[in-house]
Design an enzyme around this catalytic site. Structure first.
Site, PDB file in Angstrom:
ATOM      1  CE  LYS A 270     -60.319  17.018  26.706  1.00  0.00           C
ATOM      2  NZ  LYS A 270     -60.411  18.075  25.467  1.00  0.00           N
ATOM      3  NE  ARG A 344     -57.534  16.958  15.333  1.00  0.00           N
ATOM      4  CZ  ARG A 344     -57.609  18.284  15.285  1.00  0.00           C
ATOM      5  NH1 ARG A 344     -56.854  19.030  14.375  1.00  0.00           N
ATOM      6  NH2 ARG A 344     -58.497  18.737  16.262  1.00  0.00           N
TER       7      ARG A 344
HETATM    8  N1  BES Z   1     -62.685  15.521  22.906  1.00  0.00           N
HETATM    9  C1  BES Z   1     -62.357  16.594  22.432  1.00  0.00           C
HETATM   10  C2  BES Z   1     -63.356  17.398  21.885  1.00  0.00           C
HETATM   11  C3  BES Z   1     -64.515  17.836  22.540  1.00  0.00           C
HETATM   12  C4  BES Z   1     -64.685  18.971  23.428  1.00  0.00           C
HETATM   13  C5  BES Z   1     -65.456  16.764  22.669  1.00  0.00           C
HETATM   14  C6  BES Z   1     -65.798  19.253  23.923  1.00  0.00           C
HETATM   15  C7  BES Z   1     -66.668  17.153  23.463  1.00  0.00           C
HETATM   16  C8  BES Z   1     -66.745  18.244  23.958  1.00  0.00           C
HETATM   17  C9  BES Z   1     -60.871  16.702  21.327  1.00  0.00           C
HETATM   18  O1  BES Z   1     -60.314  15.469  21.467  1.00  0.00           O
HETATM   19  C10 BES Z   1     -60.188  17.681  22.054  1.00  0.00           C
HETATM   20  O2  BES Z   1     -59.783  17.912  22.902  1.00  0.00           O
HETATM   21  N2  BES Z   1     -60.076  18.733  20.900  1.00  0.00           N
HETATM   22  C11 BES Z   1     -59.595  20.026  20.891  1.00  0.00           C
HETATM   23  C12 BES Z   1     -58.699  20.350  19.536  1.00  0.00           C
HETATM   24  C13 BES Z   1     -57.878  21.639  19.711  1.00  0.00           C
HETATM   25  C14 BES Z   1     -56.549  20.954  20.585  1.00  0.00           C
HETATM   26  C15 BES Z   1     -57.260  21.720  18.293  1.00  0.00           C
HETATM   27  C16 BES Z   1     -60.222  21.021  21.245  1.00  0.00           C
HETATM   28  O3  BES Z   1     -61.499  21.100  20.593  1.00  0.00           O
HETATM   29  O4  BES Z   1     -60.164  21.717  22.181  1.00  0.00           O
HETATM   30 ZN    ZN Z   2     -58.494  15.673  22.942  1.00  0.00          ZN
END
Ligand code: BES
Ligand code: ZN
Ligand code: ZN
Length: 497
Positions: A270, A344
């Protein structure tokens, strides 16, 4: 700050919160504020709109006496949420004025029954009073210590005391959840989360069993382990049980909470901005722990098991990588296209465990799962994916009772195609579009046709700023709606207004 139901006089406290409706007729307004209200209304300074606040101060022998006029809007438009929001505002003013104790005058309503009025006043004030100050060297002590609710009709007093008792349990469970979410990941790792769950279990009355890495491997939770293995902090499988309905042993509500104590994204790393709040990626776990606490403490007639697969998503020579094909407890194979879609992968094993090992007959999973839910619904509303519309109707009822907003997303078969892989049974992302739906449906592949609700709380579990009764940081989202969902299942509340 503690609450009591007691009919004290204005002179016995530092202040009085006096509620007023926009359409209050003259005879409903007490003599002690009537002339003031008349003047203010004529001068256009106070209309009684929802959340409107006006205060006056009178010098008395040993200090000052405050009167806070609090608008509640139009009578027929009153809801529990209007009450929560208004009293949260009043509480902030009471703190600003540094009052030590305050009287809250009860009001009548045909729209919201006495129990719900008491609960909403309490929740609005107590949740607005919370602040995460554990790591501040100099803490700002809140002045307000006691709140006395007065003017409750004699015939309503027993109900009011009952409602206050329930509200106290619920709010303390919400605050437990906020504390868990706000605790930074250098302190709250999977081991510490498990320890906290155990302590909460002891305090509120539910059983907690914790499995360590070897047992998780032995159980065949491959998908969960793939996410966990990149971190030097070992995972924990936290299993919580409460059996309040011995006569219906097969009816078991399974709650599954995402428990990423930190999500760096892994190799699909990230950006810093997205990473700073990722201690909150166990908001789903906090929600189910809080829900268990309130369900157990209130001794609801229901059987509930809650499962949290707690781990960290990190980078190391041992971590899983984009392109890997992994297995899962259910035996399905998964092509990992993005290591940041890790939640997931932990949830499918937790859901499978809840159904196979704990015999959950219905499943609700709660997770800070996708950034996409923020794009779709913002930070006020939880996105829901389900395979069962009747179950969703029950959630809507719980939403109405708790004030936690939900919105159902479509789950048509066309979306399911987006997570099929050419070289494995499934892939862990479905592409740029419909991200919240495909994430939910990925979990849905593991629920074995049991009635299932998926709550994506990525937008609602965390607040960037202090708002009404939400504190900055963890909000405790999920606790109250899950409690009411369980309560609705365990009995029909006599008062539904
Ligand atoms: N923990 C994150 C989702 C999240 C984003 C929670 C912002 C709280 C605030 C999750 O694990 C994630 O990173 N999801 C990705 C999925 C994508 C790679 C398909 C996302 O939402 O960018
Ligand atoms: Zn994530
Ligand atoms: Zn995550």
């Amino acid at each position: 700050m503690d609450f009591f139901i007691r009919d004290l006089n204005h002179t016995e406290a530092d202040g009085l919160i006096y509620p007023l409706f926009q359409d209050d007729s003259e005879e409903n307004i007490c003599g002690c504020v009537k002339s003031q209200v008349d003047k203010l209304k004529k001068a256009g300074k106070f209309k009684g709109e929802a959340g409107e606040l006006f205060y006056t101060v009178k010098e008395v022998e040993d200090g000052f006496q405050y009167t806070l006029l609090l608008g509640l809007g139009k009578k027929e438009a009153l809801s529990s949420e209007t009450i929560r929001l208004a009293y949260a505002k009043a509480l902030k003013k009471v703190k600003e004025l540094k009052l030590n104790n305050v009287l809250v005058k009860m009001f009548e309503s045909n729209e919201v029954c006495i129990k719900r009025r008491v609960k909403a006043i309490y929740e609005g004030m107590i949740l607005a009073n919370y602040k995460f100050d554990k790591y501040l060297s100099e803490k700002k002590e809140s002045s307000i210590k006691e709140v006395f609710i007065k003017g409750i009709k004699e015939e309503d007093k027993v109900k009011a005391e009952e409602a206050l008792g329930e509200a106290k349990v619920l709010a303390s469970a919400v605050i437990e959840a906020r504390e868990l979410v706000n605790e930074p990941a250098n302190f709250l790792d999977p081991k510490e989360l498990a320890k906290r769950a155990k302590n909460i279990g002891k305090e509120y009355g539910f059983q907690v069993e914790v499995h360590e890495k070897d047992k998780i491997e032995e159980l065949g939770m491959h998908s969960f382990m793939e996410v966990a293995k990149g971190s030097s902090r070992d995972p924990r499988l936290i299993v919580m049980r409460y059996f309040g309905d011995e006569a219906n042993k097969e009816d078991i509500l399974g709650l599954v909470g995402k428990g990423l104590t930190y999500d760096s994204g892994g190799y699909s790393i990230k950006p810093t901005d997205g990473m700073v709040t990722m201690k909150s990626d166990m908001g789903g776990a906090a929600a189910v722990i809080g829900a268990m606490a309130s369900i157990a403490k209130m001794k609801l007639k229901i059987n509930v098991v809650a499962v949290v697969a707690a781990c960290e998503n990190m980078i190391s020579g041992k971590a899983y990588k984009p392109g890997d094909i992994i297995s899962s407890m259910a035996g399905k194979t998964i092509e990992v296209l993005n290591t940041d879609a890790e939640g997931r992968l932990t949830l499918i094993d937790a859901v499978h465990y809840a159904i196979e090992k704990e015999k959950a007959s219905k499943v609700v999973d709660v997770a800070t799962l996708t950034g996409a839910v923020l794009v779709a619904l913002g930070n006020t509303t939880t996105g829901v994916v389900t395979n069962n519309n009747d179950f969703y109707k029950e959630l809507e009822k719980a939403s109405e009772l708790s004030g936690e907003k939900v919105w159902q997303l479509p789950a048509f078969d066309e979306y399911k195609k987006l997570i099929k892989s050419d070289i494995a049974d499934l892939k862990n992302i479905g592409g740029r579009n419909a991200g919240t739906i495909t994430a939910g449906l990925f979990i849905g592949e593991f629920v074995q046709n049991k009635p299932w609700l998926h709550l994506d709380i990525a937008g609602t579990a965390w607040s960037e700023s202090e708002k009404e009764y939400l504190s900055k940081g963890g909000t405790g989202a999920g606790v109250r709606i899950l409690y009411y969902l369980a309560k609705e299942k365990s009995c029909k509340e006599s008062c539904n207004k």
